[in-house]
Design a protein around this motif. Structure first.
Motif, PDB file in Angstrom:
ATOM      1  N   LEU A   1      -4.939  44.472   5.777  1.00  0.00           N
ATOM      2  CA  LEU A   1      -4.526  43.529   4.740  1.00  0.00           C
ATOM      3  C   LEU A   1      -5.469  43.616   3.536  1.00  0.00           C
ATOM      4  CD1 LEU A   1      -2.276  41.498   4.376  1.00  0.00           C
ATOM      5  CD2 LEU A   1      -3.777  39.717   5.246  1.00  0.00           C
ATOM      6  N   ALA A   2      -6.749  43.859   3.801  1.00  0.00           N
ATOM      7  CA  ALA A   2      -7.705  44.029   2.702  1.00  0.00           C
ATOM      8  C   ALA A   2      -7.383  45.273   1.888  1.00  0.00           C
ATOM      9  CB  ALA A   2      -9.127  44.101   3.261  1.00  0.00           C
ATOM     10  N   ARG A   3      -6.904  46.322   2.539  1.00  0.00           N
ATOM     11  CA  ARG A   3      -6.496  47.526   1.802  1.00  0.00           C
ATOM     12  C   ARG A   3      -5.343  47.224   0.855  1.00  0.00           C
ATOM     13  NH1 ARG A   3      -7.303  52.708   4.094  1.00  0.00           N
ATOM     14  NH2 ARG A   3      -5.816  53.434   2.504  1.00  0.00           N
ATOM     15  N   VAL A   4      -4.409  46.390   1.324  1.00  0.00           N
ATOM     16  CA  VAL A   4      -3.255  46.047   0.480  1.00  0.00           C
ATOM     17  C   VAL A   4      -3.680  45.191  -0.700  1.00  0.00           C
ATOM     18  CG1 VAL A   4      -1.054  44.822   0.422  1.00  0.00           C
ATOM     19  CG2 VAL A   4      -1.627  46.247   2.389  1.00  0.00           C
ATOM     20  N   PHE A   5      -4.433  44.104  -0.438  1.00  0.00           N
ATOM     21  CA  PHE A   5      -4.853  43.197  -1.506  1.00  0.00           C
ATOM     22  C   PHE A   5      -5.883  43.857  -2.415  1.00  0.00           C
ATOM     23  CE2 PHE A   5      -3.804  39.386   1.406  1.00  0.00           C
ATOM     24  CZ  PHE A   5      -2.473  39.474   1.035  1.00  0.00           C
ATOM     25  N   GLY A   6      -6.644  44.825  -1.899  1.00  0.00           N
ATOM     26  CA  GLY A   6      -7.625  45.533  -2.703  1.00  0.00           C
ATOM     27  C   GLY A   6      -7.057  46.699  -3.472  1.00  0.00           C
ATOM     28  N   CYS A   7      -5.740  46.920  -3.352  1.00  0.00           N
ATOM     29  CA  CYS A   7      -5.041  47.970  -4.121  1.00  0.00           C
ATOM     30  C   CYS A   7      -5.648  49.347  -3.877  1.00  0.00           C
ATOM     31  CB  CYS A   7      -5.054  47.654  -5.614  1.00  0.00           C
ATOM     32  SG  CYS A   7      -4.294  46.059  -6.030  1.00  0.00           S
ATOM     33  N   ASP A   8      -6.096  49.606  -2.633  1.00  0.00           N
ATOM     34  CA  ASP A   8      -6.655  50.900  -2.234  1.00  0.00           C
ATOM     35  C   ASP A   8      -7.927  51.266  -2.991  1.00  0.00           C
ATOM     36  OD1 ASP A   8      -4.779  51.496  -0.250  1.00  0.00           O
ATOM     37  OD2 ASP A   8      -3.344  52.216  -1.730  1.00  0.00           O
ATOM     38  N   ASP A   9      -8.582  50.279  -3.581  1.00  0.00           N
ATOM     39  CA  ASP A   9      -9.869  50.516  -4.232  1.00  0.00           C
ATOM     40  C   ASP A   9     -10.976  50.186  -3.232  1.00  0.00           C
ATOM     41  OD1 ASP A   9     -11.402  50.807  -6.974  1.00  0.00           O
ATOM     42  OD2 ASP A   9     -12.269  49.068  -5.944  1.00  0.00           O
ATOM     43  N   PRO A  10     -11.911  51.100  -2.981  1.00  0.00           N
ATOM     44  CA  PRO A  10     -12.921  50.866  -1.935  1.00  0.00           C
ATOM     45  C   PRO A  10     -13.735  49.596  -2.146  1.00  0.00           C
ATOM     46  CG  PRO A  10     -12.908  53.166  -2.604  1.00  0.00           C
ATOM     47  CD  PRO A  10     -12.013  52.444  -3.560  1.00  0.00           C
ATOM     48  N   VAL A  11     -14.193  49.365  -3.402  1.00  0.00           N
ATOM     49  CA  VAL A  11     -15.023  48.182  -3.663  1.00  0.00           C
ATOM     50  C   VAL A  11     -14.204  46.906  -3.502  1.00  0.00           C
ATOM     51  CG1 VAL A  11     -16.416  46.991  -5.388  1.00  0.00           C
ATOM     52  CG2 VAL A  11     -16.519  49.484  -5.213  1.00  0.00           C
ATOM     53  N   ALA A  12     -12.988  46.900  -4.077  1.00  0.00           N
ATOM     54  CA  ALA A  12     -12.137  45.709  -3.974  1.00  0.00           C
ATOM     55  C   ALA A  12     -11.714  45.454  -2.531  1.00  0.00           C
ATOM     56  CB  ALA A  12     -10.909  45.873  -4.866  1.00  0.00           C
ATOM     57  N   THR A  13     -11.471  46.520  -1.804  1.00  0.00           N
ATOM     58  CA  THR A  13     -11.092  46.367  -0.394  1.00  0.00           C
ATOM     59  C   THR A  13     -12.225  45.749   0.400  1.00  0.00           C
ATOM     60  OG1 THR A  13      -9.579  48.254  -0.498  1.00  0.00           O
ATOM     61  CG2 THR A  13     -10.395  47.624   1.671  1.00  0.00           C
ATOM     62  N   SER A  14     -13.458  46.174   0.122  1.00  0.00           N
ATOM     63  CA  SER A  14     -14.619  45.600   0.820  1.00  0.00           C
ATOM     64  C   SER A  14     -14.763  44.119   0.509  1.00  0.00           C
ATOM     65  CB  SER A  14     -15.878  46.358   0.415  1.00  0.00           C
ATOM     66  OG  SER A  14     -17.020  45.799   1.023  1.00  0.00           O
ATOM     67  N   GLU A  15     -14.549  43.743  -0.775  1.00  0.00           N
ATOM     68  CA  GLU A  15     -14.646  42.339  -1.143  1.00  0.00           C
ATOM     69  C   GLU A  15     -13.571  41.506  -0.449  1.00  0.00           C
ATOM     70  OE1 GLU A  15     -14.378  42.255  -5.350  1.00  0.00           O
ATOM     71  OE2 GLU A  15     -16.394  43.096  -5.681  1.00  0.00           O
ATOM     72  N   TRP A  16     -12.355  42.029  -0.402  1.00  0.00           N
ATOM     73  CA  TRP A  16     -11.272  41.288   0.243  1.00  0.00           C
ATOM     74  C   TRP A  16     -11.469  41.215   1.757  1.00  0.00           C
ATOM     75  CZ3 TRP A  16      -8.366  37.660  -1.031  1.00  0.00           C
ATOM     76  CH2 TRP A  16      -7.851  37.525  -2.321  1.00  0.00           C
ATOM     77  N   GLN A  17     -12.077  42.246   2.324  1.00  0.00           N
ATOM     78  CA  GLN A  17     -12.315  42.204   3.767  1.00  0.00           C
ATOM     79  C   GLN A  17     -13.305  41.093   4.110  1.00  0.00           C
ATOM     80  OE1 GLN A  17     -12.624  46.036   5.477  1.00  0.00           O
ATOM     81  NE2 GLN A  17     -13.527  45.347   7.396  1.00  0.00           N
ATOM     82  N   MET A  18     -14.331  40.936   3.284  1.00  0.00           N
ATOM     83  CA  MET A  18     -15.278  39.849   3.520  1.00  0.00           C
ATOM     84  C   MET A  18     -14.618  38.489   3.295  1.00  0.00           C
ATOM     85  SD  MET A  18     -18.907  41.254   1.966  1.00  0.00           S
ATOM     86  CE  MET A  18     -18.252  41.569   0.324  1.00  0.00           C
TER      87      MET A  18
END
Length: 536
Positions: free
Chosen positions: A87-104
């Motif tokens: 779900l973090a990959r989806v909300f982070g738009c496949d951006d590594p930094v954004a995905t990490s932030e959404w995962q937290m």
């Protein structure tokens, strides 16, 4: 703001729990592709979100739609650690930094939801029950039942045990209704083209008694009509009936017409036959496939002997100028692999038909506590539709057995080709022509395998007719269907048993073909529905 062509929203970090945060993000369409005008494509739906997660390259197992539906519902269910990552990959738009932030952010929101739920439990529980059980909380996030735990929460874990029953059922119930029939047809077509390439599509040989006999691959109905016509039709009818039962029929008659609960109950029914799926798989692949290929093709081709009739699979023994032994070994290996997998799927279809019959019978038995006429009428109508589908599948299963036994009998006969053999038998009976004789005596394992297919198909039909008998309106069409099945089975048993068997076979096959179009073999008055409407 746009990111990688998708709508990106930064983590709010406002202390929301998972349900609150998820509701905001899906309503805004976070992570969805932007339209050509640069505006968001709209909110997420369970179907769209499940598809987006399943399309992530590193997510090999995907996510179950029912799991995603739980996230959208107003309940206490959260999300597993594995699915937080996707779900973090989806909300982070496949951006590594954004995905990490959404995962937290999602992990923190899930922790807040867990803490809130634990607080509610403490408020209404005894001190002994207030001891937090972290492992239980983690497992229970996406679980409504034990069956759902296996399918949803554990679906993405690599330690999950391979479930042959579920995988086999999914071949019939998921994807396009044309996928399985078209795959079988494509495999048979590929073998036909390969037979052209290697030169055994239309081949003859001189038998010891001087008869020139046709043994080409394309002349064998158990490899042409069977896999290109009858088996794809069988799969199509099973798929049609299965989808009707899961998506419409079962929901209309269960006490609680909840889709998720109905799917869970059906999944438990499929799992109950898990041992049967494995037993059938082993028999089809090892015995009908590997061991039969070794005994019927490989050993005779390498060492000779075996007392088997010459056919396209052993043509290299008598016509080495047409095809070599190594090429024959390779071609027959591919053909038998294809054949054993197809017949495994055939028996999977029969198992699913049995499961539907048993499921409907149990639901019908429980319906006696609901004596409303309209409800009983629905149960009766669904039972009749199920039996019509089973009748079609039974007819096709018997036609498959007829193809197998007819080809096996022809190879041992005195006919030049299978068409001439059948016409000569018919002529002998009608015009008292020359008797075709008994031919040669060979080992014919196809006789045995065709009998297994015929008996298995008949057993499923008989089981359905016994379990789903329902009212006087059902009896008359059921008797006609039973008579058609009995005639076709009798004609199968009598193949090559007497002069003129082809006449009976022709009549039975014509009746069977008509039965595929009209399973009730002629309409009957709807007013004949009797007073006895229970499924028993």
């Amino acid at each position: 703001m746009p990111k990688n062509g998708k709508l990106f929203l930064s983590p709010p970090k406002d202390g929301s729990d998972f349900k609150e945060l998820f509701k905001q993000l899906t309503a805004a369409g976070a992570g969805r592709p932007l339209g050509s005008d640069g505006f968001p494509a709209g909110p997420w739906t369970p179907e769209l979100l499940a598809e987006a997660i399943s399309q992530i390259d590193s997510n090999r197992t995907g996510v179950d739609l029912r799991t995603v539906q739980l996230w959208f519902q107003e309940n206490e269910k959260g999300i597993s650690t594995t699915n937080i990552r996707w779900l973090a990959r989806v909300f982070g738009c496949d951006d590594p930094v954004a995905t990490s932030e959404w995962q937290m952010e999602l992990s923190a929101a899930q922790s807040r939801l867990t803490a809130k739920r634990r607080g509610l439990k403490k408020a209404g529980s005894s001190p002994a029950a207030e001891v937090p059980n972290l492992a239980l909380n983690v497992v229970d996030e996406e679980m409504e039942s034990p069956g759902k735990l296996e399918r949803d929460t554990e679906a993405n874990q690599p330690s999950r045990r391979f479930n042959l029953a579920r995988r086999s059922e999914a071949l019939f119930s998921r994807g396009s209704t044309l996928d399985l029939p078209a795959s079988v047809f494509a495999g048979a077509t590929a073998l036909g083209f390969l037979s052209y390439i290697v030169g055994i599509h239309n081949a003859t040989y001189n038998r010891a008694d001087g008869l020139v006999k046709q043994v080409g691959f394309l002349w064998a109905p158990n490899w042409t009509f069977l896999f290109m016509v009858f088996l794809p039709l069988f799969f199509a009818f099973v798929i049609e009936l299965l989808l009707f039962w899961k998506n419409e029929g079962r929901l209309r008659i269960v006490a609680a017409g909840n889709r998720v609960e109905s799917d869970d109950a059906w999944a438990r029914n499929v799992d109950a036959s898990s041992y049967t799926y494995w037993a059938v798989f082993i028999v089809c692949v090892l015995f009908a496939g590997l061991f039969q290929w070794i005994g019927v093709c490989l050993i005779p081709l390498v060492k000779g002997g075996g007392n088997y009739a010459i056919d396209w699979g052993k043509l290299a023994l008598v016509r080495p100028e047409v095809i070599s032994v190594p090429m024959e070994i390779v071609f027959t290996a591919f053909a038998y692999l294809y054949m054993c997998l197809c017949f495994y799927l055939f028996f999977v279809g029969l198992i699913l038909l049995h499961t539907m019959i048993n499921d409907l019978w149990k639901i019908g038995g429980a319906s006696r506590s609901r004596p409303r006429i309209d409800y009983q009428y629905h149960v009766h109508e669904i039972g009749l539709r199920v039996m019509r589908g089973i009748f079609r599948c039974t007819v096709l299963g018997l036609l498959i057995a007829v193809c197998m036994k007819a080809q096996s009998s022809y190879l041992a006969s005195n006919g030049k080709n299978i068409v001439a053999w059948l016409l000569a038998d018919m002529s002998s009976a009608l015009y008292e022509g020359k008797d075709m004789g008994k031919g040669f005596s060979y080992r014919m394992p196809t006789h045995y395998s065709s009998l297994l297919i015929a008996i298995s198909t008949i057993i499923v039909f008989l089981y359905g007719s016994i379990r789903l008998r329902a009212g006087s309106r059902f009896h008359f069409p059921m008797w006609k269907m039973s008579a058609a099945v009995g005639l076709l089975f009798t004609s199968y048993l009598l193949i090559d048993a007497f002069t003129g068997f082809s006449i009976l076979l022709c009549l039975a096959v014509l009746l069977a073909m008509y039965g595929l179009i009209d399973p009730e073999l002629g309409r009957w008055r709807a007013s004949d529905w009797g007073s006895n409407q229970n499924v028993s």
